[in-house]
Structure formats: structure tokens, C-alpha cells
Design an enzyme around this catalytic site. Structure first.
Site, mmCIF file in Angstrom:
data_model
loop_
_atom_site.group_PDB
_atom_site.id
_atom_site.type_symbol
_atom_site.label_atom_id
_atom_site.label_comp_id
_atom_site.label_asym_id
_atom_site.label_seq_id
_atom_site.Cartn_x
_atom_site.Cartn_y
_atom_site.Cartn_z
ATOM 1 N N HIS A 51 0.847 -1.206 0.000
ATOM 2 C CA HIS A 51 0.000 0.000 0.000
ATOM 3 C C HIS A 51 0.879 1.251 0.000
ATOM 4 C CE1 HIS A 51 -3.179 -2.619 2.170
ATOM 5 N NE2 HIS A 51 -3.600 -2.419 0.935
ATOM 6 N N LYS A 69 -16.496 -7.854 6.638
ATOM 7 C CA LYS A 69 -15.689 -8.658 7.556
ATOM 8 C C LYS A 69 -15.472 -7.947 8.899
ATOM 9 C CE LYS A 69 -13.249 -8.244 3.804
ATOM 10 N NZ LYS A 69 -12.067 -7.959 3.047
ATOM 11 N N ARG A 129 -1.294 -6.374 -8.467
ATOM 12 C CA ARG A 129 -0.043 -7.089 -8.160
ATOM 13 C C ARG A 129 0.250 -8.169 -9.168
ATOM 14 N NH1 ARG A 129 -2.507 -8.313 -2.387
ATOM 15 N NH2 ARG A 129 -4.185 -8.608 -3.878
ATOM 16 N N SER A 174 -2.895 -7.907 2.677
ATOM 17 C CA SER A 174 -3.289 -7.654 4.073
ATOM 18 C C SER A 174 -3.714 -8.957 4.728
ATOM 19 C CB SER A 174 -4.457 -6.664 4.119
ATOM 20 O OG SER A 174 -4.071 -5.432 3.600
HETATM 21 O O1 PNS Z 1 -8.981 -2.984 -0.400
HETATM 22 P P1 PNS Z 1 -10.210 -3.564 -1.021
HETATM 23 O O2 PNS Z 1 -11.015 -4.292 0.027
HETATM 24 O O3 PNS Z 1 -9.916 -4.423 -2.214
HETATM 25 O O4 PNS Z 1 -11.091 -2.321 -1.523
HETATM 26 C C1 PNS Z 1 -12.334 -2.514 -2.141
HETATM 27 C C2 PNS Z 1 -13.079 -1.170 -2.320
HETATM 28 C C3 PNS Z 1 -13.170 -0.439 -1.009
HETATM 29 C C4 PNS Z 1 -12.325 -0.311 -3.312
HETATM 30 C C5 PNS Z 1 -14.485 -1.515 -2.887
HETATM 31 O O5 PNS Z 1 -15.086 -2.496 -2.118
HETATM 32 C C6 PNS Z 1 -15.405 -0.293 -2.949
HETATM 33 O O6 PNS Z 1 -15.206 0.596 -3.732
HETATM 34 N N1 PNS Z 1 -16.443 -0.279 -2.093
HETATM 35 C C7 PNS Z 1 -17.389 0.800 -1.986
HETATM 36 C C8 PNS Z 1 -18.792 0.384 -2.459
HETATM 37 C C9 PNS Z 1 -18.900 0.469 -3.960
HETATM 38 O O7 PNS Z 1 -18.760 1.501 -4.555
HETATM 39 N N2 PNS Z 1 -19.170 -0.700 -4.575
HETATM 40 C C10 PNS Z 1 -19.260 -0.845 -6.011
HETATM 41 C C11 PNS Z 1 -17.886 -1.082 -6.615
HETATM 42 S S1 PNS Z 1 -18.028 -1.393 -8.321
#
Ligand code: PNS
Length: 161
Positions: free
Chosen positions: A19, A43, A92, A130
């Protein structure tokens, strides 16, 4: 891209060196970078929202153009609120691609003016996640070199049993 405001969203439930690598790359390319932590994800998190924000603030201190924030609801709505034109995400390996492509395309469907930009972290972090860091810490393995020092201290201080 110095006039571009980008958002780097994520759950950051354990901030990793991967990150941090992406924050550094993003801070160099974009005029401003908002690293934003998702407020409620399904979670049970290891670190509270406040802890994740604190950790991100600590590790991003070297870059004055980086701001740490939290968001809830749809990312596209948050991006509109913050008047950001770009979403930054890290890729990644090929295994990340499918999920990231799906999200990027859905976000584009929801807001065609918002671009998703992918950056690759350093090769040495390509296996880092993570989830794996949390597991190694929980099982008492070495986490040095996987997370920033400030995060390592916090992980050690946590009761992970
Ligand atoms: O670190 P992560 O868990 O891979 O991040 C995922 C994240 C936070 C980027 C994604 O879950 C997100 O954007 N959530 C917000 C809700 C949303 O907009 N959902 C539709 C995505 S297409």
C-alpha cells in the site's frame, strides 16, 4: 497529472508495504491523492477504522499532497463529493485483474467521467496482501519487511489469539 485529484480507496485492514509503495507512486504522479478507507465492510476488521486512519496518516507523512479520509456508500458518489477525477488501484498479479476490471467497469458504468488508473507496486511486494500479513501475525510469524515499522508495532501490541 499535477492538476489531477486521485482517490486511492481500500479497506487497508493492515496497511502493508505494498500500500505504501502505491501511495508513494500515486503521490509522485498526481497533484493530490486522497487515500480513503472504506467505513463499513462485511468482515470483522482486525484494526478499527480509527486505527487504520491513524496508521495511514503516520506512514504517509512524507508526502504533503496525500490526505487520509474515510468513506461509506458508493465509491462513485464519494468521488463526486470530493470532486476527484481518478480512482487509483494497485494490481499485483494477473489474479487481481479480473476483480479489478469488474470494479473499474462497474464504476465507469455508474460514472463515465471517472477514470480508474492501475499501478503496479514494486515486484518485491507482488505477493503481499493484508490477509496474509494478518494470518502470519496471528500465527506468530515474522512480519518485518512486510509492513511499515509503525504498523509492525501495532500488530505486535494486538492480542491476536
Ligand atoms: O482494499 P479492497 O477491500 O480491495 O477495496 C475494495 C473497495 C473499497 C475499493 C471496494 O469495495 C469499494 O469501492 N467499495 C465501496 C462500495 C462500492 O462503490 N461498490 C461498487 C464497486 S463497483
Amino acid at each position: 497529472m499535477k492538476d489531477v485529484l486521485a482517490i486511492y480507496p481500500g479497506s487497508f485492514d493492515t496497511v502493508t508495504n505494498g500500500h505504501l509503495d502505491l501511495i508513494e507512486r500515486g503521490a509522485k504522479i498526481f497533484g493530490r491523492l486522497i487515500v480513503s478507507v472504506l467505513r463499513n465492510f462485511d468482515k470483522q476488521p482486525l484494526f478499527t477504522l480509527d486505527e487504520r486512519v491513524e496508521m495511514l496518516r503516520e506512514v504517509s507523512r512524507p508526502w504533503p499532497n496525500v490526505e487520509i479520509d474515510v468513506f461509506g456508500g458508493l465509491l462513485v458518489d464519494y468521488a463526486r463529493l470530493r470532486e476527484a477525477n481518478v480512482i487509483l488501484r494497485g494490481i499485483r498479479a494477473v489474479s487481481d485483474y479480473e476483480y479489478e476490471l469488474q470494479m473499474a467497469m462497474m464504476n465507469r458504468k455508474l460514472n463515465p467521467n471517472l477514470e480508474t488508473v492501475f499501478m503496479m507496486p514494486a515486484l518485491s511486494y507482488s505477493y503481499l496482501s493484508s490477509r496474509l500479513v494478518r494470518e502470519i501475525a496471528r500465527l506468530g510469524g515474522p512480519i518485518a519487511g512486510l509492513v511499515p515499522a509503525a504498523v509492525e508495532e501495532r500488530l505486535r501490541a494486538k492480542d491476536l489469539t
